[in-house]
Write a protein that holds these residues in place. Sequence first.
Motif, mmCIF file in Angstrom:
data_model
loop_
_atom_site.group_PDB
_atom_site.id
_atom_site.type_symbol
_atom_site.label_atom_id
_atom_site.label_comp_id
_atom_site.label_asym_id
_atom_site.label_seq_id
_atom_site.Cartn_x
_atom_site.Cartn_y
_atom_site.Cartn_z
ATOM 1 N N ASP A 178 -47.189 -44.555 69.045
ATOM 2 C CA ASP A 178 -46.037 -44.034 69.050
ATOM 3 C C ASP A 178 -44.716 -44.927 69.573
ATOM 4 N N ILE A 179 -45.312 -45.544 70.532
ATOM 5 C CA ILE A 179 -44.351 -46.669 71.244
ATOM 6 C C ILE A 179 -43.781 -47.741 70.106
ATOM 7 N N ARG A 180 -44.832 -48.143 69.354
ATOM 8 C CA ARG A 180 -44.377 -48.976 68.081
ATOM 9 C C ARG A 180 -43.548 -48.370 67.377
ATOM 10 N N ALA A 181 -43.870 -47.135 67.017
ATOM 11 C CA ALA A 181 -43.101 -46.272 65.878
ATOM 12 C C ALA A 181 -41.434 -46.156 66.434
ATOM 13 N N ASP A 182 -41.397 -45.962 67.792
ATOM 14 C CA ASP A 182 -40.048 -45.731 68.331
ATOM 15 C C ASP A 182 -39.396 -47.178 68.163
ATOM 16 N N LEU A 183 -40.010 -48.263 68.686
ATOM 17 C CA LEU A 183 -39.600 -49.623 68.429
ATOM 18 C C LEU A 183 -38.912 -49.854 67.023
ATOM 19 N N ALA A 184 -39.826 -49.387 66.128
ATOM 20 C CA ALA A 184 -39.415 -49.651 64.589
ATOM 21 C C ALA A 184 -38.071 -48.794 64.399
ATOM 22 N N ARG A 185 -38.228 -47.736 65.006
ATOM 23 C CA ARG A 185 -36.855 -46.732 64.573
ATOM 24 C C ARG A 185 -35.714 -47.534 65.076
ATOM 25 N N ARG A 186 -35.925 -48.217 65.943
ATOM 26 C CA ARG A 186 -34.769 -48.701 66.863
ATOM 27 C C ARG A 186 -34.341 -50.096 66.216
ATOM 28 N N GLY A 187 -35.173 -50.515 65.253
ATOM 29 C CA GLY A 187 -34.991 -51.731 64.510
ATOM 30 C C GLY A 187 -35.490 -53.131 65.358
ATOM 31 N N ILE A 188 -36.348 -53.000 66.252
ATOM 32 C CA ILE A 188 -36.657 -53.894 67.257
ATOM 33 C C ILE A 188 -38.151 -54.386 66.793
ATOM 34 N N PRO A 189 -38.181 -55.680 66.232
ATOM 35 C CA PRO A 189 -39.407 -56.110 65.894
ATOM 36 C C PRO A 189 -40.607 -56.479 66.886
ATOM 37 N N VAL A 190 -41.896 -56.560 66.781
ATOM 38 C CA VAL A 190 -42.813 -56.588 67.657
ATOM 39 C C VAL A 190 -43.568 -57.821 67.318
ATOM 40 N N VAL A 191 -43.755 -58.820 68.065
ATOM 41 C CA VAL A 191 -44.417 -60.091 67.595
ATOM 42 C C VAL A 191 -45.712 -60.185 68.408
#
Length: 297
Positions: A178-191
């Motif tokens: 759910d946090i990854r989904a929120d980061l994606a919604r904000r346009g923030i890539p996760v490495v």
Amino acid sequence: MDDAIIIGGSFAGLAAALQLGRARRRVTVLDTGLPRNRFAGHSHGLLGHDHKRPLDILAEARQQLARYPTVQLVTARAESVSGAIDDFSILTGEGETLRARRVILSYGVADQMPEVPGFAKGWGTSIVPCPYCDGFEVAGRHWGLIWSGPPSHNHVRLYHDWTDTLTVFAHGHDIAPDIRADLARRGIPVVDGRITAIDHGEGHRTTVKLDAGAPVAVDILFAHPRNQPSARLHEALGLATVDTPSGIALQVDERRETSMPGIYAAGDLANPAMHSVTLASSQGAMAGIFAQQSMLV
């Protein structure tokens, strides 16, 4: 016998000494000369001293304290504290025993650097923990955040006031879907993957190397390593502590007094919420004032 002995002579300790000195109380400050922010090029957000070197601010403060004849600054480490209110004994590393009616602990905390090549080298310059301290100077640029746990999610929201370009480095942490989904919604890539090394370029420019995938360059890297108190005097005294996301802090009441009568604490050592020079100075002044008021007859 001194009215107060202050253990730790950075911003909180010197602020306490200033208030006690102005009240004409006898006070000795013991300091090792190793403030936490000695790695920082500049200190920000302190009214009247914005963008000055922290070591220069402290040097000026020591010069100003010289006009108070009851304040003594001593370069020494406190090895132990014993006794009780109105009769504390402090043993220094040089074997000298000092006595005081009150004790103020302001020896701060030390950041625990991860075993990542280049991390310690960049700490305080290209790797920083606080956007209020360093965000303005790199606003609008590409920021990186090393994920350290649930509080990192709030950091993402906080950083938006300074930049719209942020990359999160998971560094082995399991970030919930759910946090990854929120980061994606904000346009923030996760490495994903672990950081294996950090290289530093001109200015704040930083390149993060990973155990899998290509290196990622950012303009500034934010991280929140755990910290621990710079000394263990509070443990020997049995003082109450509180847990924080990054370590422990001493428990104090509204007058900055610890769980032992006559012992006060201020600065990063006793601030579970947020570490800053401004707050440390304010809390140090409060500890000095309340310690002085507790000795009124």
